[in-house]
Motif scaffolding. Structure first.
Motif, PDB file in Angstrom:
ATOM      1  N   VAL A  22      32.960 -11.511 -10.659  1.00  0.00           N
ATOM      2  CA  VAL A  22      32.342 -12.802 -10.456  1.00  0.00           C
ATOM      3  C   VAL A  22      32.005 -12.960  -8.982  1.00  0.00           C
ATOM      4  O   VAL A  22      32.862 -12.751  -8.122  1.00  0.00           O
ATOM      5  N   ALA A  23      30.762 -13.327  -8.705  1.00  0.00           N
ATOM      6  CA  ALA A  23      30.363 -13.533  -7.318  1.00  0.00           C
ATOM      7  C   ALA A  23      31.099 -14.741  -6.751  1.00  0.00           C
ATOM      8  O   ALA A  23      31.214 -15.774  -7.416  1.00  0.00           O
ATOM      9  N   PRO A  24      31.643 -14.650  -5.543  1.00  0.00           N
ATOM     10  CA  PRO A  24      32.374 -15.777  -4.966  1.00  0.00           C
ATOM     11  C   PRO A  24      31.462 -16.961  -4.688  1.00  0.00           C
ATOM     12  O   PRO A  24      30.272 -16.809  -4.425  1.00  0.00           O
ATOM     13  N   ILE A  25      32.031 -18.167  -4.765  1.00  0.00           N
ATOM     14  CA  ILE A  25      31.292 -19.392  -4.465  1.00  0.00           C
ATOM     15  C   ILE A  25      31.594 -19.781  -3.025  1.00  0.00           C
ATOM     16  O   ILE A  25      32.449 -20.614  -2.760  1.00  0.00           O
ATOM     17  N   GLY A  26      30.890 -19.161  -2.090  1.00  0.00           N
ATOM     18  CA  GLY A  26      31.223 -19.402  -0.695  1.00  0.00           C
ATOM     19  C   GLY A  26      32.618 -18.874  -0.420  1.00  0.00           C
ATOM     20  O   GLY A  26      33.034 -17.847  -0.939  1.00  0.00           O
ATOM     21  N   LEU A  47      35.943 -18.280 -11.163  1.00  0.00           N
ATOM     22  CA  LEU A  47      35.143 -18.949 -10.142  1.00  0.00           C
ATOM     23  C   LEU A  47      34.864 -18.049  -8.946  1.00  0.00           C
ATOM     24  O   LEU A  47      34.073 -18.411  -8.068  1.00  0.00           O
ATOM     25  N   GLY A  48      35.511 -16.896  -8.880  1.00  0.00           N
ATOM     26  CA  GLY A  48      35.383 -16.041  -7.715  1.00  0.00           C
ATOM     27  C   GLY A  48      36.156 -16.572  -6.526  1.00  0.00           C
ATOM     28  O   GLY A  48      35.795 -16.321  -5.373  1.00  0.00           O
ATOM     29  N   ALA A  49      37.243 -17.329  -6.790  1.00  0.00           N
ATOM     30  CA  ALA A  49      38.081 -17.907  -5.732  1.00  0.00           C
ATOM     31  C   ALA A  49      39.452 -17.244  -5.777  1.00  0.00           C
ATOM     32  O   ALA A  49      40.152 -17.359  -6.790  1.00  0.00           O
ATOM     33  N   ARG A  84      40.129 -19.846   6.477  1.00  0.00           N
ATOM     34  CA  ARG A  84      39.109 -20.807   6.904  1.00  0.00           C
ATOM     35  C   ARG A  84      38.132 -21.114   5.762  1.00  0.00           C
ATOM     36  O   ARG A  84      36.918 -20.882   5.851  1.00  0.00           O
ATOM     37  N   PRO A  85      38.640 -21.644   4.636  1.00  0.00           N
ATOM     38  CA  PRO A  85      37.801 -21.795   3.440  1.00  0.00           C
ATOM     39  C   PRO A  85      36.771 -22.921   3.577  1.00  0.00           C
ATOM     40  O   PRO A  85      36.934 -23.858   4.364  1.00  0.00           O
ATOM     41  N   ASP A  86      35.705 -22.800   2.782  1.00  0.00           N
ATOM     42  CA  ASP A  86      34.756 -23.895   2.612  1.00  0.00           C
ATOM     43  C   ASP A  86      35.314 -24.939   1.653  1.00  0.00           C
ATOM     44  O   ASP A  86      34.943 -26.112   1.717  1.00  0.00           O
ATOM     45  N   GLY A  87      36.152 -24.477   0.719  1.00  0.00           N
ATOM     46  CA  GLY A  87      36.713 -25.377  -0.277  1.00  0.00           C
ATOM     47  C   GLY A  87      38.031 -24.842  -0.797  1.00  0.00           C
ATOM     48  O   GLY A  87      38.279 -23.631  -0.771  1.00  0.00           O
ATOM     49  N   VAL A  88      38.867 -25.765  -1.291  1.00  0.00           N
ATOM     50  CA  VAL A  88      40.183 -25.407  -1.813  1.00  0.00           C
ATOM     51  C   VAL A  88      40.376 -26.089  -3.162  1.00  0.00           C
ATOM     52  O   VAL A  88      40.155 -27.301  -3.294  1.00  0.00           O
ATOM     53  N   LEU A  89      40.753 -25.311  -4.161  1.00  0.00           N
ATOM     54  CA  LEU A  89      41.266 -25.860  -5.412  1.00  0.00           C
ATOM     55  C   LEU A  89      42.779 -25.849  -5.313  1.00  0.00           C
ATOM     56  O   LEU A  89      43.371 -24.858  -4.872  1.00  0.00           O
ATOM     57  N   VAL A  90      43.420 -26.941  -5.716  1.00  0.00           N
ATOM     58  CA  VAL A  90      44.870 -27.026  -5.578  1.00  0.00           C
ATOM     59  C   VAL A  90      45.458 -27.641  -6.840  1.00  0.00           C
ATOM     60  O   VAL A  90      44.958 -28.626  -7.362  1.00  0.00           O
ATOM     61  N   ALA A  91      46.539 -27.026  -7.333  1.00  0.00           N
ATOM     62  CA  ALA A  91      47.184 -27.506  -8.554  1.00  0.00           C
ATOM     63  C   ALA A  91      48.135 -28.657  -8.242  1.00  0.00           C
ATOM     64  O   ALA A  91      48.797 -28.686  -7.210  1.00  0.00           O
ATOM     65  N   ASN A  92      48.191 -29.598  -9.155  1.00  0.00           N
ATOM     66  CA  ASN A  92      49.110 -30.732  -9.090  1.00  0.00           C
ATOM     67  C   ASN A  92      49.762 -30.878 -10.461  1.00  0.00           C
ATOM     68  O   ASN A  92      49.054 -31.017 -11.453  1.00  0.00           O
ATOM     69  N   PRO A  93      51.107 -30.849 -10.598  1.00  0.00           N
ATOM     70  CA  PRO A  93      52.113 -30.971  -9.557  1.00  0.00           C
ATOM     71  C   PRO A  93      52.445 -29.633  -8.890  1.00  0.00           C
ATOM     72  O   PRO A  93      51.985 -28.606  -9.378  1.00  0.00           O
ATOM     73  N   PRO A  94      53.273 -29.726  -7.807  1.00  0.00           N
ATOM     74  CA  PRO A  94      53.825 -30.937  -7.207  1.00  0.00           C
ATOM     75  C   PRO A  94      52.776 -31.661  -6.366  1.00  0.00           C
ATOM     76  O   PRO A  94      51.915 -31.023  -5.757  1.00  0.00           O
ATOM     77  N   VAL A  95      52.864 -32.978  -6.324  1.00  0.00           N
ATOM     78  CA  VAL A  95      51.863 -33.778  -5.628  1.00  0.00           C
ATOM     79  C   VAL A  95      51.857 -33.500  -4.134  1.00  0.00           C
ATOM     80  O   VAL A  95      50.862 -33.764  -3.446  1.00  0.00           O
ATOM     81  N   VAL A  96      52.942 -32.933  -3.595  1.00  0.00           N
ATOM     82  CA  VAL A  96      52.969 -32.584  -2.173  1.00  0.00           C
ATOM     83  C   VAL A  96      51.893 -31.557  -1.847  1.00  0.00           C
ATOM     84  O   VAL A  96      51.325 -31.562  -0.747  1.00  0.00           O
ATOM     85  N   ALA A  97      51.573 -30.664  -2.780  1.00  0.00           N
ATOM     86  CA  ALA A  97      50.569 -29.624  -2.523  1.00  0.00           C
ATOM     87  C   ALA A  97      49.191 -30.229  -2.246  1.00  0.00           C
ATOM     88  O   ALA A  97      48.583 -29.924  -1.218  1.00  0.00           O
ATOM     89  N   PRO A  98      48.629 -31.078  -3.137  1.00  0.00           N
ATOM     90  CA  PRO A  98      47.330 -31.675  -2.792  1.00  0.00           C
ATOM     91  C   PRO A  98      47.397 -32.594  -1.572  1.00  0.00           C
ATOM     92  O   PRO A  98      46.404 -32.745  -0.858  1.00  0.00           O
ATOM     93  N   LEU A  99      48.559 -33.194  -1.306  1.00  0.00           N
ATOM     94  CA  LEU A  99      48.696 -34.000  -0.091  1.00  0.00           C
ATOM     95  C   LEU A  99      48.516 -33.120   1.148  1.00  0.00           C
ATOM     96  O   LEU A  99      47.784 -33.487   2.095  1.00  0.00           O
ATOM     97  N   VAL A 100      49.164 -31.961   1.151  1.00  0.00           N
ATOM     98  CA  VAL A 100      49.029 -31.029   2.275  1.00  0.00           C
ATOM     99  C   VAL A 100      47.587 -30.541   2.391  1.00  0.00           C
ATOM    100  O   VAL A 100      47.030 -30.436   3.502  1.00  0.00           O
TER     101      VAL A 100
END
Length: 353
Positions: A22-26, A47-49, A84-100
């Motif tokens: 899969v070609a990366p999305i940026g 997603l190529g991420a 140095r990503p253009d974008g980040v997908l982050v799993a929740n929980p734990p909610v601390v991860a998307p907060l960071v």
């Protein structure tokens, strides 16, 4: 005592999606504060991420949370500074991860998407975090959810939603198999509070001719659980992914249950990918997604035992139906992941959603 498993058909194992090109999305990355998560790995591959699993110390041990969250924050910061990503997908929980991840976005100027698991909304241990989840949902590019109930909640918070209900896992059904007895049920569980493990034990006790394997670490089971285990139940403990997949391939049926509505089942995805008959809970979401090759139960010992008997009587019919379901859900999965991919691509190009 409990019999040892047999290992059959020693061939090559493949991780989910390992063969996908899969070609990366940026420069997007997927960060998950879990020791394992097939959903994150598979979705990242589609997603190529690159998928990063960030975890320290013992899983599901709240007393260690302050220390482990500090360590995981430091590791996450290191990944972000390196990639140095253009974008980040982050799993929740734990909610601390998307907060960071949100805090990092203020400094590094990337966009982020929250992959919101049902437990973040429904488990009592995360109820305190709902105001924080609302705050983050409004600042995220989008929240990924698995059902309409969760989508409605995120929209009510003012957040954007992308539905990714299905994942077309690329698991090799012809690899190594671990099998026990003439008829083998694998109960995919983590001994979470929503899993009716005692009911499954009782169902197994009523089916002495059927062998059951319970996955997951039994140290998380209710007190006294191991004292009640009948001779036809084997507790695997936490095992490497290759052994876990071999166990699923050797199953005549895969059992995955929840007491909570609106909860998607990873083990169900795995059953579909491997073409194994499935027994799962009778909730509207699970009936919609796992509509063929599946017996839906009310989580009682009677219902679970009867489901096993039904599959034992007609295993080939259930396997055929599961093959048909795999083909149908793959179409849905491609559409849903495609929409998410386009959202990420637009964000990379600077297109406003």
């Amino acid at each position: 005592m409990m019999s040892s498993p047999q290992i059959l058909e020693r061939t090559r194992d493949e991780a989910a999606g390992a063969g996908a090109k899969v070609a990366p999305i940026g420069r997007w990355v997927f960060l998950t504060w879990y020791p394992y998560c097939r959903r994150s790995d598979a979705l990242g591959q589609q997603l190529g991420a690159p998928s990063y699993l960030v975890h320290y110390l013992r899983f599901k041990t709240p007393i260690l949370a302050p220390v482990k969250y500090v360590l995981q924050t430091l590791k996450t910061a290191w990944i972000l500074l390196r990639e140095r990503p253009d974008g980040v997908l982050v799993a929740n929980p734990p909610v601390v991860a998307p907060l960071v991840i949100w805090l990092g976005s203020l400094l590094l100027r990337y966009r982020f998407i929250v992959d919101a698991h049902s437990g973040a909304f429904q488990h009592a241990r995360w109820s305190w975090s709902l105001p924080l989840q609302r705050f983050l949902a409004r600042r995220a590019l989008a929240s990924i959810v698995t059902n309409g109930h969760m989508a409605d909640r995120v929209r009510s918070w003012g957040g954007r939603v992308v539905m990714v209900q299905d994942l077309a896992l690329d698991l090799d059904p012809t690899g190594v198999r671990i099998r026990r007895g003439d008829f083998h049920i694998v109960f995919v569980c983590t001994y979470s509070v929503d899993e009716p493990v005692e009911a499954v034990l009782e169902a197994a006790r009523r089916l002495p001719e059927v062998q059951f394997s319970f996955t997951g670490d039994p140290s998380y089971a209710p007190r006294g659980f191991r004292d009640k285990v009948p001779s036809n139940v084997y507790l695997t403990g936490f095992i490497p992914d290759a052994d876990y997949l071999a166990l699923l391939r050797g199953a005549d049926a895969i059992l995955v249950l929840t007491r909570e509505d609106h909860t998607m089942q990873r083990g169900g995805y795995e059953a579909v990918s491997l073409g194994r008959p499935l027994i799962t809970s009778d909730w509207p979401l699970l009936r919609e997604v796992f509509s063929r090759g599946t017996v839906h139960v009310d989580n009682s010992p009677d219902s679970i035992a009867e489901a096993v008997r039904r599959i034992k009587e007609s295993p080939e019919i259930f396997k055929r139906d599961m093959t048909e379901l795999k083909q149908a859900r793959a179409v849905v999965a491609a559409s849903q992941v495609g929409k998410l991919r386009r959202l990420c691509q637009d964000a990379h190009r600077g297109v406003r959603p």
